[in-house]
Design an enzyme around this catalytic site. Sequence first.
Site, mmCIF file in Angstrom:
data_model
loop_
_atom_site.group_PDB
_atom_site.id
_atom_site.type_symbol
_atom_site.label_atom_id
_atom_site.label_comp_id
_atom_site.label_asym_id
_atom_site.label_seq_id
_atom_site.Cartn_x
_atom_site.Cartn_y
_atom_site.Cartn_z
ATOM 1 N N ASP A 159 -17.532 7.152 -1.061
ATOM 2 C CA ASP A 159 -16.178 7.046 -0.272
ATOM 3 C C ASP A 159 -15.943 8.254 0.454
ATOM 4 O OD1 ASP A 159 -13.636 5.930 0.865
ATOM 5 O OD2 ASP A 159 -12.789 6.074 -1.188
ATOM 6 N N ARG B 113 -13.447 -8.457 2.708
ATOM 7 C CA ARG B 113 -12.126 -8.393 2.442
ATOM 8 C C ARG B 113 -11.310 -9.455 2.372
ATOM 9 N NH1 ARG B 113 -10.005 -3.153 1.896
ATOM 10 N NH2 ARG B 113 -8.467 -4.276 1.082
ATOM 11 N N HIS C 253 -7.695 0.631 -6.319
ATOM 12 C CA HIS C 253 -7.697 0.105 -5.276
ATOM 13 C C HIS C 253 -8.327 -1.309 -5.482
ATOM 14 C CE1 HIS C 253 -7.843 -1.365 -0.859
ATOM 15 N NE2 HIS C 253 -8.777 -0.346 -0.548
ATOM 16 N N ARG D 189 0.781 -1.140 0.124
ATOM 17 C CA ARG D 189 -0.024 -0.046 -0.001
ATOM 18 C C ARG D 189 0.899 1.273 0.151
ATOM 19 N NH1 ARG D 189 -5.250 1.501 3.577
ATOM 20 N NH2 ARG D 189 -6.142 0.130 2.050
ATOM 21 N N CYS E 107 -16.160 1.652 1.284
ATOM 22 C CA CYS E 107 -15.165 0.818 1.420
ATOM 23 C C CYS E 107 -14.704 0.942 2.946
ATOM 24 C CB CYS E 107 -14.124 1.043 0.429
ATOM 25 S SG CYS E 107 -13.282 2.630 0.824
ATOM 26 N N GLN F 109 -10.272 -4.211 -2.898
ATOM 27 C CA GLN F 109 -11.393 -3.473 -2.412
ATOM 28 C C GLN F 109 -12.578 -3.935 -3.293
ATOM 29 O OE1 GLN F 109 -12.381 -1.813 0.805
ATOM 30 N NE2 GLN F 109 -14.043 -2.529 -0.005
HETATM 31 N N1 CP Z 1 -11.038 -0.118 2.795
HETATM 32 C C1 CP Z 1 -9.972 -0.182 2.984
HETATM 33 O O1 CP Z 1 -8.793 -0.445 2.251
HETATM 34 O O2 CP Z 1 -9.608 0.060 4.357
HETATM 35 P P1 CP Z 1 -8.379 0.467 5.180
HETATM 36 O O3 CP Z 1 -7.885 1.532 4.932
HETATM 37 O O4 CP Z 1 -8.564 0.053 6.719
HETATM 38 O O5 CP Z 1 -7.525 -0.773 4.635
HETATM 39 N N1 NVA Z 2 -10.114 6.586 -0.944
HETATM 40 C C1 NVA Z 2 -9.429 6.240 0.129
HETATM 41 C C2 NVA Z 2 -9.889 4.704 0.539
HETATM 42 C C3 NVA Z 2 -9.393 4.124 1.733
HETATM 43 C C4 NVA Z 2 -9.478 2.804 1.939
HETATM 44 C C5 NVA Z 2 -8.077 6.642 0.324
HETATM 45 O O1 NVA Z 2 -7.289 6.604 -0.247
HETATM 46 O O2 NVA Z 2 -7.736 7.216 1.389
#
Ligand code: CP
Ligand code: NVA
Length: 309
Positions: A226, A293, A135, A108, A265, A138
Amino acid sequence: MTRHFLNLTDAGGDAIAAMIADAIDRKAARKGLPKGAADADAPLAGRTLAMIFEKNSTRTRVSFDMAIRQLGGSSLILEGATSQLGRGETVADTARVLSRMCDAIMIRTGDHAKIEEMARHASVPVINGLTDLSHPCQIVADLLTVVEHGLALPGSQWAWLGDGNNVLHSIVEAAGLLKFDVRIGVPQGYDPDPSFASAAQALGARITLTRDAPEAVAGADVVVTDTWVSMGQDHADEKLKAMMPYQVTVALMAGARADAKFLHCLPAHRGEEVVAEVIDGPQSLIWDEAENRIHAQKSVLLWAFGLLG
Ligand code: CP
Ligand code: NVA
């Protein structure tokens, strides 16, 4: 060929459909087992997943750990700040070393180019656990959730409200691969990257963009939003103001189909992108979505190891 999962297209529509089907089967087969117990076949016994986090996470971190555990393997975590990556060791060298020590890498990070660089130099699968661009993991969970709740994906109508962000990009990508339509309600200045819509449209999906939130949700089967402020972005008043007409309210949801499903998400900000009555209401699937997930990430891992699709 090493199977990297940087975007949904790396797997393709047939493999994603296989991932959803396998996740449903595995989830049913392990019903009643303790969450940390391995599936009966333990297909990834002896395999170790290295997880690199250069951004915060709750669900991605826990779900990948539980996923590989349930598949019989194990995981370890490298934080950006405490690994040598954080002190300037190159992505390429990190990829080479982790490929000698571990069986797969989940990362990530912010810049999508970094994950592409990782994949270029890794000889084990690299999995995108979120970048600023996309993502995909997700969205496998999101697709699994709505299918589990009875939605036939081909021809279904999805509505997105709010920011044109990484999660939306992967939904639009999925629409092309699995043949559903997305109406995107976003304010001026916050549009998604148009390349995702072009690719999905070329595959036959209808992707439309509107500034009118009720138009986006009209007759939708699935309504998704989101956070308005993704990780690494400024919490600017100007942006929050622009987003306000796209807040998912009870009145807005009433314009979707009566049996429409609501997805988010998480993490959520009640009173910003969605009101509590919707996210905590009967149409919301967010807790199944979060649990899924794990089941979706198991399918992604099995695909990456060449055991699925
Ligand atoms: N939805 C999601 O990716 O959550 P986190 O940021 O907690 O991993
Ligand atoms: N769009 C959000 C998703 C978090 C899971 C971000 O990138 O922070």
